[in-house]
Design a protein around this motif. Structure first.
Motif, short mmCIF file in Angstrom:
data_model
loop_
_atom_site.label_atom_id
_atom_site.label_comp_id
_atom_site.label_asym_id
_atom_site.label_seq_id
_atom_site.Cartn_x
_atom_site.Cartn_y
_atom_site.Cartn_z
N ARG A 5 40.89 8.24 54.14
CA ARG A 5 41.25 7.67 55.19
C ARG A 5 42.47 8.54 56.11
O ARG A 5 43.24 8.96 55.60
CB ARG A 5 41.71 6.30 55.37
CG ARG A 5 40.82 5.47 54.82
CD ARG A 5 41.22 3.93 54.43
NE ARG A 5 41.73 3.21 55.57
CZ ARG A 5 42.58 2.04 55.26
NH1 ARG A 5 42.73 1.54 54.10
NH2 ARG A 5 43.36 1.48 56.41
N THR A 6 42.25 8.63 57.50
CA THR A 6 43.36 9.22 58.29
C THR A 6 44.43 8.32 58.48
O THR A 6 44.42 7.17 58.34
CB THR A 6 42.48 9.93 59.59
OG1 THR A 6 42.17 8.72 60.49
CG2 THR A 6 41.57 10.94 59.11
N LEU A 10 54.23 3.73 61.53
CA LEU A 10 53.33 3.60 60.24
C LEU A 10 54.48 3.83 58.94
O LEU A 10 54.36 3.06 58.10
CB LEU A 10 52.32 4.80 60.07
CG LEU A 10 51.17 4.72 59.24
CD1 LEU A 10 50.54 3.31 59.47
CD2 LEU A 10 50.27 5.73 59.16
N TYR A 11 55.35 4.70 59.10
CA TYR A 11 56.33 5.00 58.16
C TYR A 11 57.57 4.37 58.09
O TYR A 11 58.55 4.88 57.50
CB TYR A 11 56.43 6.47 57.75
CG TYR A 11 54.95 6.72 57.11
CD1 TYR A 11 54.80 6.37 55.87
CD2 TYR A 11 54.20 7.68 57.64
CE1 TYR A 11 53.64 6.81 55.21
CE2 TYR A 11 52.94 8.09 57.15
CZ TYR A 11 52.64 7.52 55.84
OH TYR A 11 51.39 8.05 55.40
N ILE A 12 57.89 3.44 59.27
CA ILE A 12 59.34 3.08 59.55
C ILE A 12 59.49 1.69 58.67
O ILE A 12 58.60 1.02 58.53
CB ILE A 12 59.39 2.94 61.16
CG1 ILE A 12 59.28 4.26 61.54
CG2 ILE A 12 60.76 2.13 61.27
CD1 ILE A 12 59.51 4.22 63.20
N ALA A 38 46.83 3.23 60.50
CA ALA A 38 47.48 2.44 61.63
C ALA A 38 46.57 1.52 62.47
O ALA A 38 46.88 0.37 62.96
CB ALA A 38 47.94 3.60 62.71
N GLU A 39 45.22 1.95 62.89
CA GLU A 39 44.59 0.91 63.53
C GLU A 39 43.88 -0.25 62.66
O GLU A 39 43.99 -1.20 63.36
CB GLU A 39 43.17 1.75 63.97
CG GLU A 39 42.31 0.89 64.62
CD GLU A 39 40.90 1.61 65.17
OE1 GLU A 39 39.95 1.20 65.14
OE2 GLU A 39 40.89 2.89 65.35
N ASP A 40 43.90 -0.25 61.49
CA ASP A 40 43.49 -1.38 60.56
C ASP A 40 44.67 -1.97 60.39
O ASP A 40 44.66 -3.48 60.46
CB ASP A 40 43.33 -0.62 59.02
CG ASP A 40 42.00 -0.21 59.05
OD1 ASP A 40 41.10 -0.32 59.96
OD2 ASP A 40 41.64 0.28 58.09
N ARG A 41 46.06 -1.68 60.50
CA ARG A 41 47.20 -2.38 60.38
C ARG A 41 47.81 -3.03 61.67
O ARG A 41 48.57 -3.88 61.96
CB ARG A 41 48.39 -1.55 59.81
CG ARG A 41 48.00 -1.16 58.34
CD ARG A 41 49.26 -0.59 57.85
NE ARG A 41 48.94 0.11 56.51
CZ ARG A 41 49.84 0.87 56.07
NH1 ARG A 41 51.08 1.21 56.40
NH2 ARG A 41 49.69 1.28 54.61
N GLY A 42 47.08 -2.57 62.83
CA GLY A 42 47.32 -2.99 64.00
C GLY A 42 48.66 -2.63 64.62
O GLY A 42 49.20 -3.31 65.48
N ILE A 43 49.05 -1.41 64.18
CA ILE A 43 50.27 -0.73 64.77
C ILE A 43 50.18 0.67 65.14
O ILE A 43 49.20 1.31 64.76
CB ILE A 43 51.46 -0.80 63.48
CG1 ILE A 43 50.83 -0.05 62.17
CG2 ILE A 43 51.59 -2.19 63.15
CD1 ILE A 43 52.10 0.26 61.10
#
Length: 175
Positions: A157-158, A173-175, A163-168
């Protein structure tokens, strides 16, 4: 009308030549029937375009050429798309399982090359991955190892997909 037909066939041939196929294994197999043993050939073929698409196919026929053709057709039916980074590597470490074989893959720095053995190396090269570290564990059956490699590559996965799956947003992503 004839020129249109010629140009169409040329275009079809150009598209056809972008696919590369490599035979991993040809094995003579037999089936016991009433009259004796019936011999046939099984070919394991990897098909890829070196631009992120690869598939593994198996073909059986009474002659080698027919088995390879069937294997290529089967490989094209089972193509997968994989994301490749700018450094021609994979985005993140992954594992894959196929039968009794397990394959571990890790991204590598540019210039590393494909460090893998057997069928996994063939799958990675035809997928277009240039820098990767891979290890086969368990079975050394070429078909199971090739399927394990394809299984692993299909789970890639890219960052944008994650990010899209998590909705953010990607920045968070890494914060």
């Amino acid at each position: 009308m004839a020129t249109e037909r010629k140009s169409r066939t040329k275009r079809a041939k150009k598209e056809e030549t972008t696919w590369q196929e490599r035979v991993i294994q040809i094995r003579r197999v037999s089936k016991v029937v009433k009259g004796g043993k019936k011999l046939s050939f099984r070919a394991i073929v990897v098909v890829g375009n070196e631009r992120g698409q690869v598939g593994v196919g198996v073909g059986k026929a009474s002659d080698v050429i027919g088995a390879v053709k069937k294997g290529v057709a089967d490989g094209k039916k089972h193509l997968i798309d994989i994301p490749i980074t700018k450094s021609n590597s994979i985005p993140h470490p992954i594992d894959g399982v196929g039968g009794g074989a397990k394959v571990i893959m890790r991204p590598a720095a540019p210039g590393t090359g494909v460090i893998a053995g057997g069928a996994v190396r063939t799958v990675l090269e035809l997928a277009g991955v240039r820098n990767v570290l891979a290890k086969q564990l368990g079975s050394n059956n070429p078909l199971n190892n090739a399927r394990a490699a394809v299984n692993a590559l299909s789970t890639l996965r890219t960052l944008s997909e994650v990010a899209e799956d998590r909705g953010i947003p990607i920045q968070n992503l890494y914060i």
